[in-house]
Design a protein around this motif. Sequence first.
Motif, PDB file in Angstrom:
ATOM      1  N   GLU A   1      52.349  17.236  14.732  1.00  0.00           N
ATOM      2  CA  GLU A   1      52.266  18.544  15.368  1.00  0.00           C
ATOM      3  C   GLU A   1      51.031  19.291  14.870  1.00  0.00           C
ATOM      4  O   GLU A   1      50.887  19.529  13.670  1.00  0.00           O
ATOM      5  CB  GLU A   1      53.532  19.361  15.104  1.00  0.00           C
ATOM      6  CG  GLU A   1      54.715  18.851  15.900  1.00  0.00           C
ATOM      7  CD  GLU A   1      55.962  19.700  15.730  1.00  0.00           C
ATOM      8  OE1 GLU A   1      56.872  19.570  16.563  1.00  0.00           O
ATOM      9  OE2 GLU A   1      56.042  20.481  14.763  1.00  0.00           O
ATOM     10  N   CYS A   2      50.137  19.626  15.793  1.00  0.00           N
ATOM     11  CA  CYS A   2      49.007  20.502  15.505  1.00  0.00           C
ATOM     12  C   CYS A   2      49.520  21.934  15.607  1.00  0.00           C
ATOM     13  O   CYS A   2      50.270  22.254  16.532  1.00  0.00           O
ATOM     14  CB  CYS A   2      47.887  20.276  16.511  1.00  0.00           C
ATOM     15  SG  CYS A   2      47.340  18.558  16.634  1.00  0.00           S
ATOM     16  N   ARG A  40      43.031  21.928  22.233  1.00  0.00           N
ATOM     17  CA  ARG A  40      43.887  22.502  23.289  1.00  0.00           C
ATOM     18  C   ARG A  40      44.548  23.788  22.812  1.00  0.00           C
ATOM     19  O   ARG A  40      44.671  24.753  23.564  1.00  0.00           O
ATOM     20  CB  ARG A  40      44.944  21.488  23.717  1.00  0.00           C
ATOM     21  CG  ARG A  40      44.431  20.334  24.553  1.00  0.00           C
ATOM     22  CD  ARG A  40      45.550  19.415  24.987  1.00  0.00           C
ATOM     23  NE  ARG A  40      46.529  20.120  25.828  1.00  0.00           N
ATOM     24  CZ  ARG A  40      47.667  19.570  26.244  1.00  0.00           C
ATOM     25  NH1 ARG A  40      47.979  18.332  25.870  1.00  0.00           N
ATOM     26  NH2 ARG A  40      48.500  20.251  27.006  1.00  0.00           N
ATOM     27  N   LEU A  41      44.977  23.793  21.548  1.00  0.00           N
ATOM     28  CA  LEU A  41      45.587  25.004  21.003  1.00  0.00           C
ATOM     29  C   LEU A  41      44.599  26.166  20.996  1.00  0.00           C
ATOM     30  O   LEU A  41      44.934  27.295  21.391  1.00  0.00           O
ATOM     31  CB  LEU A  41      46.079  24.741  19.577  1.00  0.00           C
ATOM     32  CG  LEU A  41      47.513  24.261  19.390  1.00  0.00           C
ATOM     33  CD1 LEU A  41      47.732  23.826  17.947  1.00  0.00           C
ATOM     34  CD2 LEU A  41      48.509  25.328  19.766  1.00  0.00           C
ATOM     35  N   ALA A  91      54.876  26.209  27.715  1.00  0.00           N
ATOM     36  CA  ALA A  91      54.961  24.759  27.496  1.00  0.00           C
ATOM     37  C   ALA A  91      53.621  24.127  27.884  1.00  0.00           C
ATOM     38  O   ALA A  91      52.949  24.619  28.799  1.00  0.00           O
ATOM     39  CB  ALA A  91      56.086  24.191  28.347  1.00  0.00           C
ATOM     40  N   PRO A  92      53.191  23.091  27.188  1.00  0.00           N
ATOM     41  CA  PRO A  92      53.922  22.299  26.187  1.00  0.00           C
ATOM     42  C   PRO A  92      53.842  22.851  24.767  1.00  0.00           C
ATOM     43  O   PRO A  92      54.278  22.198  23.824  1.00  0.00           O
ATOM     44  CB  PRO A  92      53.212  20.947  26.265  1.00  0.00           C
ATOM     45  CG  PRO A  92      51.789  21.317  26.543  1.00  0.00           C
ATOM     46  CD  PRO A  92      51.872  22.492  27.483  1.00  0.00           C
ATOM     47  N   PHE A  93      53.280  24.041  24.582  1.00  0.00           N
ATOM     48  CA  PHE A  93      53.234  24.648  23.256  1.00  0.00           C
ATOM     49  C   PHE A  93      54.614  25.215  22.916  1.00  0.00           C
ATOM     50  O   PHE A  93      55.415  25.515  23.806  1.00  0.00           O
ATOM     51  CB  PHE A  93      52.191  25.762  23.224  1.00  0.00           C
ATOM     52  CG  PHE A  93      50.830  25.330  23.707  1.00  0.00           C
ATOM     53  CD1 PHE A  93      50.033  24.494  22.943  1.00  0.00           C
ATOM     54  CD2 PHE A  93      50.359  25.739  24.935  1.00  0.00           C
ATOM     55  CE1 PHE A  93      48.788  24.089  23.387  1.00  0.00           C
ATOM     56  CE2 PHE A  93      49.116  25.342  25.399  1.00  0.00           C
ATOM     57  CZ  PHE A  93      48.329  24.507  24.617  1.00  0.00           C
ATOM     58  N   TRP A 129      43.957  27.545  24.451  1.00  0.00           N
ATOM     59  CA  TRP A 129      45.039  28.443  24.889  1.00  0.00           C
ATOM     60  C   TRP A 129      44.906  29.799  24.191  1.00  0.00           C
ATOM     61  O   TRP A 129      45.075  30.859  24.824  1.00  0.00           O
ATOM     62  CB  TRP A 129      46.403  27.837  24.560  1.00  0.00           C
ATOM     63  CG  TRP A 129      47.482  28.873  24.635  1.00  0.00           C
ATOM     64  CD1 TRP A 129      48.093  29.354  25.754  1.00  0.00           C
ATOM     65  CD2 TRP A 129      48.011  29.630  23.526  1.00  0.00           C
ATOM     66  NE1 TRP A 129      48.981  30.351  25.422  1.00  0.00           N
ATOM     67  CE2 TRP A 129      48.949  30.539  24.068  1.00  0.00           C
ATOM     68  CE3 TRP A 129      47.790  29.610  22.155  1.00  0.00           C
ATOM     69  CZ2 TRP A 129      49.661  31.424  23.260  1.00  0.00           C
ATOM     70  CZ3 TRP A 129      48.498  30.481  21.359  1.00  0.00           C
ATOM     71  CH2 TRP A 129      49.416  31.372  21.908  1.00  0.00           C
ATOM     72  N   GLY A 157      44.111  17.840  20.041  1.00  0.00           N
ATOM     73  CA  GLY A 157      45.272  18.727  20.052  1.00  0.00           C
ATOM     74  C   GLY A 157      44.924  20.111  19.547  1.00  0.00           C
ATOM     75  O   GLY A 157      45.331  21.117  20.138  1.00  0.00           O
ATOM     76  N   LEU A 187      51.668  22.179  18.989  1.00  0.00           N
ATOM     77  CA  LEU A 187      51.517  21.236  20.098  1.00  0.00           C
ATOM     78  C   LEU A 187      51.826  19.865  19.538  1.00  0.00           C
ATOM     79  O   LEU A 187      51.122  19.376  18.653  1.00  0.00           O
ATOM     80  CB  LEU A 187      50.100  21.273  20.676  1.00  0.00           C
ATOM     81  CG  LEU A 187      49.814  20.230  21.765  1.00  0.00           C
ATOM     82  CD1 LEU A 187      50.689  20.471  22.988  1.00  0.00           C
ATOM     83  CD2 LEU A 187      48.336  20.247  22.146  1.00  0.00           C
ATOM     84  N   ARG A 188      52.889  19.244  20.028  1.00  0.00           N
ATOM     85  CA  ARG A 188      53.268  17.923  19.530  1.00  0.00           C
ATOM     86  C   ARG A 188      52.402  16.865  20.205  1.00  0.00           C
ATOM     87  O   ARG A 188      52.262  16.848  21.424  1.00  0.00           O
ATOM     88  CB  ARG A 188      54.744  17.645  19.795  1.00  0.00           C
ATOM     89  CG  ARG A 188      55.197  16.277  19.313  1.00  0.00           C
ATOM     90  CD  ARG A 188      56.698  16.152  19.253  1.00  0.00           C
ATOM     91  NE  ARG A 188      57.264  17.042  18.225  1.00  0.00           N
ATOM     92  CZ  ARG A 188      58.522  16.974  17.815  1.00  0.00           C
ATOM     93  NH1 ARG A 188      59.355  16.076  18.336  1.00  0.00           N
ATOM     94  NH2 ARG A 188      58.963  17.807  16.887  1.00  0.00           N
ATOM     95  N   ARG A 189      51.830  16.005  19.368  1.00  0.00           N
ATOM     96  CA  ARG A 189      50.958  14.940  19.854  1.00  0.00           C
ATOM     97  C   ARG A 189      51.561  13.591  19.488  1.00  0.00           C
ATOM     98  O   ARG A 189      52.138  13.420  18.418  1.00  0.00           O
ATOM     99  CB  ARG A 189      49.569  15.053  19.216  1.00  0.00           C
ATOM    100  CG  ARG A 189      48.847  16.342  19.485  1.00  0.00           C
ATOM    101  CD  ARG A 189      48.221  16.358  20.861  1.00  0.00           C
ATOM    102  NE  ARG A 189      47.111  15.401  20.917  1.00  0.00           N
ATOM    103  CZ  ARG A 189      46.391  15.179  22.013  1.00  0.00           C
ATOM    104  NH1 ARG A 189      46.666  15.800  23.126  1.00  0.00           N
ATOM    105  NH2 ARG A 189      45.388  14.312  21.979  1.00  0.00           N
TER     106      ARG A 189
END
Length: 244
Positions: free
Chosen positions: A154-155, A118-119, A167-169, A122, A115, A103-105
């Motif tokens: 990027e996490c 969120r990963l 997306a957004p992953f 998911w 971040g 996941l780009r932060r």
Amino acid sequence: YRAMTGETVGRTVTRLRLLHALQLLSGTGSITEIALAVGYETPQALARSFRNALDASPSQLRADPAALAARTQALAQPPRQAADAAPLQIAVRTLAPFEVVVLRRRGAFDALDAGFGRLFAWAQRAGVAERLQALVGIPLSDHRDLPVREHVFECAMGFDAAVAPPAPFALRTLGGGDYALLRQVGSYAQLEDALDRVLADWLPGSGYALRAAPWHYLYLDDPETVAEAELRADICVPVQRDAR
């Protein structure tokens, strides 16, 4: 460059312009002439840079030769000096390719936990949270040198199961080549400083050169359950034999 010198290219340019201005102040040229000679459009712009970097105006330093000499000496070398620390324990190993969900932060470095949160959320929804194998950080810029809005990181998480994140992953492959590995113990906030030592103190005499691949941090402990002083992470720097 930042690791080797302790400053960005832009800051080197500014430092050398100010150093030249300090050297010219010992002469008879006017402040306006000095400003134009070192690349400032006005004497006011030079004065602002002096106040920000040297806490004094050009006129004040011209009137105080001792202060002028001290500021000149301070700007003569880049801020980074040779490390006075124990030798780095670095191993060069070949890492097999492995796939991670990223996941780009963009934004504050201190907000990266969100971040990873969120990963993981998911991964729970996708039913793969229990298959988590690796927690990875991929720095795409240096938060020490950029405005918050320009910092990109990027996490990433790796699983021992095939995944197809929405997306957004996205999926990214890491590894697949030689890496210089340094085990860092302590606060994860110290990883950038440890990476600087790899690039500045170890790499030049190692017989290796950087390879065109992203470096990454492999986090080995959970900051929520492990004391900060005992946190472990592997700094993974892609390298290849130096052909020179």
